[in-house]
Design a protein around this motif. Structure first.
Motif, PDB file in Angstrom:
ATOM      1  N   GLY A  35       0.814  -1.211   0.000  1.00 41.98           N
ATOM      2  CA  GLY A  35       0.000   0.000   0.000  1.00 41.98           C
ATOM      3  C   GLY A  35       0.843   1.254   0.000  1.00 41.98           C
ATOM      4  N   ILE A  36       1.912   1.252   0.796  1.00 43.06           N
ATOM      5  CA  ILE A  36       2.821   2.402   0.822  1.00 43.06           C
ATOM      6  C   ILE A  36       3.535   2.530  -0.516  1.00 43.06           C
ATOM      7  CG2 ILE A  36       4.901   3.334   1.915  1.00 43.06           C
ATOM      8  CD1 ILE A  36       3.962   2.005   4.520  1.00 43.06           C
ATOM      9  N   TRP A  37       3.913   1.386  -1.097  1.00 41.45           N
ATOM     10  CA  TRP A  37       4.567   1.379  -2.416  1.00 41.45           C
ATOM     11  C   TRP A  37       3.665   2.020  -3.472  1.00 41.45           C
ATOM     12  CZ3 TRP A  37       4.649  -3.572  -5.843  1.00 41.45           C
ATOM     13  CH2 TRP A  37       5.249  -3.282  -7.077  1.00 41.45           C
ATOM     14  N   VAL A  38       2.371   1.625  -3.459  1.00 47.01           N
ATOM     15  CA  VAL A  38       1.425   2.179  -4.435  1.00 47.01           C
ATOM     16  C   VAL A  38       1.298   3.689  -4.241  1.00 47.01           C
ATOM     17  CG1 VAL A  38      -0.951   2.144  -5.251  1.00 47.01           C
ATOM     18  CG2 VAL A  38       0.148   0.013  -4.589  1.00 47.01           C
ATOM     19  N   THR A  39       1.263   4.121  -2.971  1.00 49.32           N
ATOM     20  CA  THR A  39       1.126   5.549  -2.684  1.00 49.32           C
ATOM     21  C   THR A  39       2.330   6.340  -3.175  1.00 49.32           C
ATOM     22  OG1 THR A  39      -0.176   5.023  -0.705  1.00 49.32           O
ATOM     23  CG2 THR A  39       0.744   7.246  -0.855  1.00 49.32           C
ATOM     24  N   VAL A  40       3.522   5.784  -2.951  1.00 45.83           N
ATOM     25  CA  VAL A  40       4.754   6.498  -3.291  1.00 45.83           C
ATOM     26  C   VAL A  40       5.103   6.367  -4.774  1.00 45.83           C
ATOM     27  CG1 VAL A  40       7.244   6.615  -2.851  1.00 45.83           C
ATOM     28  CG2 VAL A  40       5.659   6.250  -0.954  1.00 45.83           C
ATOM     29  N   ASP A  41       4.897   5.153  -5.341  1.00 41.10           N
ATOM     30  CA  ASP A  41       5.324   4.898  -6.723  1.00 41.10           C
ATOM     31  C   ASP A  41       4.245   4.093  -7.444  1.00 41.10           C
ATOM     32  OD1 ASP A  41       6.830   4.719  -9.006  1.00 41.10           O
ATOM     33  OD2 ASP A  41       8.164   3.144  -8.273  1.00 41.10           O
ATOM     34  N   ASP A  42       3.084   4.729  -7.670  1.00 39.84           N
ATOM     35  CA  ASP A  42       1.956   4.002  -8.250  1.00 39.84           C
ATOM     36  C   ASP A  42       2.188   3.585  -9.695  1.00 39.84           C
ATOM     37  OD1 ASP A  42       1.908   6.543  -9.232  1.00 39.84           O
ATOM     38  OD2 ASP A  42      -0.185   6.963  -8.751  1.00 39.84           O
ATOM     39  N   LYS A  43       3.027   4.314 -10.435  1.00 37.11           N
ATOM     40  CA  LYS A  43       3.223   3.981 -11.845  1.00 37.11           C
ATOM     41  C   LYS A  43       3.862   2.613 -12.024  1.00 37.11           C
ATOM     42  CE  LYS A  43       3.478   8.703 -13.630  1.00 37.11           C
ATOM     43  NZ  LYS A  43       4.308   9.697 -14.341  1.00 37.11           N
ATOM     44  N   SER A  44       4.912   2.313 -11.238  1.00 35.40           N
ATOM     45  CA  SER A  44       5.569   1.014 -11.372  1.00 35.40           C
ATOM     46  C   SER A  44       4.656  -0.111 -10.908  1.00 35.40           C
ATOM     47  CB  SER A  44       6.874   0.989 -10.562  1.00 35.40           C
ATOM     48  OG  SER A  44       6.621   1.198  -9.188  1.00 35.40           O
TER      49      SER A  44
END
Length: 251
Positions: A35-44
């Motif tokens: 979830g944090i990954w999606v928030t910070v780097d949603d494009k990848s």
């Protein structure tokens, strides 16, 4: 069971409780991290998981959902694992209470979804429609999620094309999103069809809510099976935590 067998059964249940909740804790940490990954780097994230767009999760802002679920699983896993390890009646009771609250909330949500589908649509409309008007075309990740969803589910907006009327995107381009238009042709408020079809020329009528609802109904057996499995695990977890709680009284 003989007293010896009972004494041997308690450590076994305790170990199983610890391992089960350790798995929950790790799962919660994983979901929280994603979830944090999606928030910070949603494009990848979308480059990897974008094709899985027929999921209902595509309708909501998935990062917040993952963070919320991950945080809840972390709390449950910690309470159950640490409470069993330390023989803490307080933590075991907290674990039981949290799981019970979640279980009751799930039942209430299921009843609302089954009986009050219109209410669910109203609540989603109140949350999602303002996001569409504000973020579509402005937030790259949000826009990509909705574009892929609308293309694959063959729908337009949550309710219909009017979700984009007076939106930031429409005000900027005077067009509806391409997935809303047949054959990828631009469509707008000009050149309306006859009164029998009072919507922009070539613009899809059906919204994604109805389309996704049909998908859920089509796969009702699988959805029900998963829900029943989760409910069974929650009941088992509550029963085991209460068993350990009661056995600690006898020690």
């Amino acid at each position: 069971l003989s007293p010896g067998a009972k004494r041997g059964f308690f450590p076994f249940i305790k170990v199983m409780m610890i391992l089960f909740n350790l798995a929950i804790f790790l799962s919660g940490g994983t979901l929280l991290g994603v979830g944090i990954w999606v928030t910070v780097d949603d494009k990848s994230f979308l480059e990897i998981f974008g094709p899985l767009s027929s999921s209902v999760l595509q309708v909501v802002y998935v990062s917040y959902f993952l963070i919320a679920i991950g945080a809840i699983l972390l709390v449950i896993g910690f309470l159950g694992c640490y409470g069993a390890q330390k023989d803490s009646k307080c933590l075991l009771m907290m674990f039981f209470s949290v799981v019970l609250i979640i279980f009751i909330a799930e039942i209430a949500a299921a009843v609302v979804a089954l009986v009050y589908t219109g209410l669910a649509e109203t609540l989603l409309t109140a949350v999602v429609t303002p996001l569409l008007k504000e973020k579509y075309g402005q937030d790259a990740g949000f826009t990509h999620i909705w574009n892929v969803t609308m293309e694959e589910v063959h729908c337009c907006g949550l309710n219909n094309y009017t979700d984009f009327t007076d939106s930031t995107f429409y005000n900027d381009y005077r067009l509806y999103p391409e997935p809303c238009c047949d054959n990828k042709k631009p469509c707008n408020e000009t050149g309306l069809l006859p009164l029998a079809h009072p919507h922009p020329r070539g613009c899809l009528l059906q919204g994604c809510f109805d389309q996704l609802l049909e998908e859920i109904k089509t796969n009702a057996g699988a959805v029900g099976g998963v829900a029943a499995g989760i409910a069974a695990l929650e009941i088992a977890a509550m029963a085991v935590s209460m068993y350990l709680y009661c056995k600690l009284d006898q020690k």
